[in-house]
Design an enzyme around this catalytic site. Structure first.
Site, mmCIF file in Angstrom:
data_model
loop_
_atom_site.group_PDB
_atom_site.id
_atom_site.type_symbol
_atom_site.label_atom_id
_atom_site.label_comp_id
_atom_site.label_asym_id
_atom_site.label_seq_id
_atom_site.Cartn_x
_atom_site.Cartn_y
_atom_site.Cartn_z
ATOM 1 N N ARG A 20 -5.970 7.465 -8.625
ATOM 2 C CA ARG A 20 -5.080 6.399 -8.175
ATOM 3 C C ARG A 20 -5.592 5.100 -8.745
ATOM 4 O O ARG A 20 -6.724 5.036 -9.246
ATOM 5 C CB ARG A 20 -5.028 6.321 -6.649
ATOM 6 C CG ARG A 20 -6.332 5.870 -6.014
ATOM 7 C CD ARG A 20 -6.220 5.778 -4.488
ATOM 8 N NE ARG A 20 -5.397 4.655 -4.077
ATOM 9 C CZ ARG A 20 -5.885 3.497 -3.607
ATOM 10 N NH1 ARG A 20 -7.182 3.309 -3.488
ATOM 11 N NH2 ARG A 20 -5.086 2.527 -3.221
ATOM 12 N N TYR B 279 -7.561 -10.398 2.478
ATOM 13 C CA TYR B 279 -8.487 -9.273 2.349
ATOM 14 C C TYR B 279 -9.048 -9.192 0.941
ATOM 15 O O TYR B 279 -10.232 -8.923 0.736
ATOM 16 C CB TYR B 279 -7.758 -7.974 2.704
ATOM 17 C CG TYR B 279 -8.593 -6.737 2.473
ATOM 18 C CD1 TYR B 279 -9.759 -6.524 3.208
ATOM 19 C CD2 TYR B 279 -8.224 -5.798 1.521
ATOM 20 C CE1 TYR B 279 -10.525 -5.387 2.999
ATOM 21 C CE2 TYR B 279 -8.990 -4.660 1.295
ATOM 22 C CZ TYR B 279 -10.135 -4.468 2.035
ATOM 23 O OH TYR B 279 -10.896 -3.352 1.821
ATOM 24 N N LYS B 280 -8.223 -9.470 -0.067
ATOM 25 C CA LYS B 280 -8.669 -9.393 -1.443
ATOM 26 C C LYS B 280 -9.365 -10.683 -1.899
ATOM 27 O O LYS B 280 -9.848 -10.750 -3.038
ATOM 28 C CB LYS B 280 -7.482 -9.078 -2.362
ATOM 29 C CG LYS B 280 -6.955 -7.651 -2.179
ATOM 30 C CD LYS B 280 -5.716 -7.374 -3.018
ATOM 31 C CE LYS B 280 -5.132 -5.981 -2.748
ATOM 32 N NZ LYS B 280 -5.962 -4.870 -3.266
ATOM 33 N N TYR C 71 0.827 -1.203 0.000
ATOM 34 C CA TYR C 71 0.000 0.000 0.000
ATOM 35 C C TYR C 71 0.863 1.255 0.000
ATOM 36 O O TYR C 71 1.936 1.291 0.600
ATOM 37 C CB TYR C 71 -0.883 0.038 1.250
ATOM 38 C CG TYR C 71 -1.995 -0.973 1.249
ATOM 39 C CD1 TYR C 71 -2.961 -0.957 0.248
ATOM 40 C CD2 TYR C 71 -2.087 -1.937 2.241
ATOM 41 C CE1 TYR C 71 -3.994 -1.876 0.256
ATOM 42 C CE2 TYR C 71 -3.116 -2.858 2.252
ATOM 43 C CZ TYR C 71 -4.057 -2.825 1.259
ATOM 44 O OH TYR C 71 -5.084 -3.725 1.262
ATOM 45 N N ASN D 81 -6.336 0.971 -7.912
ATOM 46 C CA ASN D 81 -6.480 -0.058 -6.887
ATOM 47 C C ASN D 81 -6.726 -1.359 -7.637
ATOM 48 O O ASN D 81 -7.067 -1.344 -8.822
ATOM 49 C CB ASN D 81 -7.635 0.283 -5.952
ATOM 50 C CG ASN D 81 -7.614 -0.566 -4.695
ATOM 51 O OD1 ASN D 81 -6.614 -1.207 -4.372
ATOM 52 N ND2 ASN D 81 -8.734 -0.563 -3.979
#
Lengths: 347, 318
Positions: A224, A317-318, A38, A226
């Site tokens: 940005r 998390y993903k 991150y 992601n």
């Protein structure tokens, strides 16, 4: 410019969604380095190279017509995917104005806007729509302004209200989300809705990002990237429909991984809205299968290394844990270990 | 998406001794963007060799796209900005401005709004009142000024909020009693004030004493103009030496020299533009959100997009 739309492709059922070679080449591959972590990867959303996804404020591509149909299907099944709190009405009109002006300026052969004071005429050729309305008068549109315009623009949208030194997610059109729920998050503050993200809080990421965004100026949007991964080219991966798509994660095999596993990249834009002082958050998603990405070996090598070194907390998390190793094994055959340098370019 | 826009002074009106109103229109084609109530712009004024930047609230109708209005009180002890506007500015002159920014916005979830203006502080209150009137919100205005001739926007306010504007004329010994103004207000009331520092402080103290939450007490803030004092820079590896002028950031000045410097967000948040400081004969002014207190104290790092040096020369490892 003209775009060859694919009006009949689908994002559910038989999943007939396919990327053309041009669409693959302009895919916003998000990994400039072999390891992912991150960061506050925000930069000015200025006009990018012609043909790139950064060329225009809101990117329209070959999937436009089909994506708008998929959104309509999702809204038909669950109208709660579009919500807006009453104090957001000025921000709704701001959003309609920003998107209409941008599309008409950037795609003049597809969209046209004529303004005569408050009397506006809007033409959307790909969807075959024409609408004359009075700006500021909700009764002159077939539905509220935020819903009206976001049914005609690719990507999910959140409008944030700025107050008490925070940003509140008080409106949303969310039909292609990476497993988060508008119904659950609407009305939340910036820190609340980022609560579930691992690691980044301790790195001070959200604190810095929020302070930066609170000072965002009109006419100077930022962006940005992601990313996550999705099984099948499915837009509606929401918690509400989890039983329909969650089990797909168990169906990935060494034989079908190239077809089934998609890298899902979000080009996120943030725009200060002038009359409401709110902020539009656009989440424009792109899907590319591992087969698509492997047509550019540099990307296959890079993705192999990123997945191999991805911290477990992020993989969990993903939602990649069940098929990560299968994807790594499949990508390994492309990776000769050559130094790729930095950068996201395909070659 | 430019950082600045050019405007023409189309009208100058003397409203009262020491108070002038300026009407601004876009220079050339085009129209202004709309803005939100409480917004300000930053004017670049041509005082000598370097532009001088002053922030002024927009006082007109936020939806008006052809003319913006500001009002300026002549400050005798000012650095020269208000004096230039009073003595040198002429109709037809062109100025550069930064687009509107709002650090004094209305809270749209508020149920009732109390607006308080002291003297020339009425300017942002005017655009806020217009916005509240347009959306049909429940609000009242309290307007304090030195003498009857200084209540220059009384008529405009009355037209926006008939019967809901309260006047306080200092020469008649009238003044706002903040304790009574702020007591007994229903939950969901928001308070906004722009005026002299002492008046703002008195109102905040009254609010705090009465138990108002901080989030419901608002006073005007301006964005600090970009830039600052000029300073010298040496780039050790690229072997360059130059001055960073007051109107440019360190990063912009390095870019003007044709040297590639890292950057991403250009707002002090991402950390990409960090450079190593080899020598600094002056105080490092850190304006970023990235460096830790320890990193700042070490004096070895600087974020070039927002930070500067006060006086002297800065040597960077670039």
């Amino acid at each position: 410019m003209s775009i060859a739309f694919k009006p009949d492709e689908t994002f559910r059922g038989d999943y007939s969604y396919r990327n053309s070679p041009v669409a693959i080449r302009r895919f916003p591959f998000p990994f400039p380095q072999d390891q992912y972590m991150y960061s506050v990867n925000i930069e000015p959303h200025t006009k990018g190279p012609a043909g790139s996804v950064f060329e225009n404020a809101f990117d329209i591509d070959e999937h436009y017509v089909a994506e708008m149909r998929d959104r309509a299907i999702t809204l038909e099944r669950d109208p709660g995917r579009c919500m807006s709190l009453p104090h957001m009405i000025d921000a709704e009109w701001d959003t309609l104005e920003l998107i209409m002006e941008s599309l008409a300026r950037d795609y003049p052969d597809l969209f046209q806007l004529h303004r005569d004071g408050a009397r506006w005429s809007w033409i959307n050729r790909p969807l075959g729509l024409e609408q004359t309305f009075t700006f500021g008068d909700v009764a002159t549109l077939p539905c509220p302004p935020f819903e009206y315009i976001t049914r005609q623009c690719q990507g999910d949208f959140v409008i944030m209200d700025q107050r008490d030194n925070d940003l509140w997610a008080d409106s949303g059109m969310i039909t292609s989300q990476a497993d988060w729920s508008l119904m659950f998050d609407v009305g939340m503050s910036f820190k609340e809705w980022h609560g579930p993200v691992p690691l980044a809080h301790d790195m001070g990421i959200f604190e810095r990002a929020l302070k930066y965004l609170l000072m965002l100026q009109q006419g100077r949007p930022v962006r940005r990237l992601n990313w996550t991964m999705t099984i099948n080219p499915r837009l509606d991966t929401s918690p509400e429909t989890y039983p329909e798509w969650g089990p797909d994660r168990t169906t990935v095999t060494p034989d079908n991984v190239g077809d089934k596993v998609h890298l899902r990249v979000e080009l996120q834009g943030l725009f200060r809205l002038p009359r409401s002082n709110g902020m539009l958050f656009s989440i424009r998603g792109y899907l590319a299968s591992l087969n698509d990405l492997a047509t550019h070996p540099r990307w296959a090598k890079r993705l192999h290394r990123v997945l191999t070194t991805l911290p477990n907390e992020l993989a969990e998390y993903k939602g990649l844990v069940r098929y990560r190793q299968t994807a790594i094994d499949w990508l390994a055959k492309f990776d000769d270990g050559a130094d790729l340098g930095t950068g996201t370019q395909p070659e | 998406m430019s950082a600045s826009m050019q405007v023409e002074i189309t009208r100058i009106r003397d409203l009262a001794p020491g108070i002038r109103e300026f009407s601004l229109s876009p220079a050339g084609e085009g129209s202004f963007p709309v803005y939100s109530g409480g917004s300000h712009i930053v004017l670049s004024l041509p005082l000598g060799a370097r532009p001088h930047r002053n922030a002024y609230s927009l006082l007109g109708d936020p939806n008006e796209r052809h003319t913006w209005r500001i009002a300026v009180r002549k400050q005798e002890d000012s650095r020269g900005g208000s004096r230039w506007l009073h003595e040198q500015a002429r109709e037809g002159m062109k100025l550069d401005i930064a687009p509107p920014m709002n650090l004094f916005p209305l809270v749209r979830t508020g149920r009732r709004h109390i607006l308080v203006a002291g003297g020339i502080g009425v300017t942002p209150i005017l655009s806020q009142a217009r916005e509240l009137a347009r959306i049909g919100a429940d609000f009242e205005v309290h307007y304090a000024y030195r003498g009857p001739e200084f209540g220059v926007f009384s008529d405009e306010l009355e037209a926006l909020a008939p019967g809901r504007v309260h006047h306080y004329v200092q020469s008649r010994r009238e003044q706002i009693e903040f304790r009574s103004l702020l007591s007994g207000r229903p939950l969901g009331t928001h308070f906004y004030i722009c005026g002299p520092a002492g008046m703002v402080a008195a109102s905040m103290e009254a609010g705090h004493t009465l138990g108002w939450p901080e989030s419901h007490l608002h006073s005007e803030q301006f964005l600090a103009p970009a830039g600052g004092e000029a300073f010298d820079v040496k780039l050790a590896k690229s072997d360059k030496q130059f001055t960073v002028p007051s109107e440019l950031s360190l990063l912009e000045a390095i870019e003007q020299q044709g040297v590639d410097a890292p950057y991403l967000c250009r707002g002090g948040a991402c950390g990409q533009c960090e450079l190593e400081v080899l020598e600094a004969s002056g105080e490092l002014l850190h304006h970023d959100l990235y460096l830790s207190a320890a990193e700042r104290a070490s004096g070895r790092k600087i974020m070039t997009c927002v930070s500067r040096l006060k006086g002297g020369c800065l040597t960077l490892n670039l």
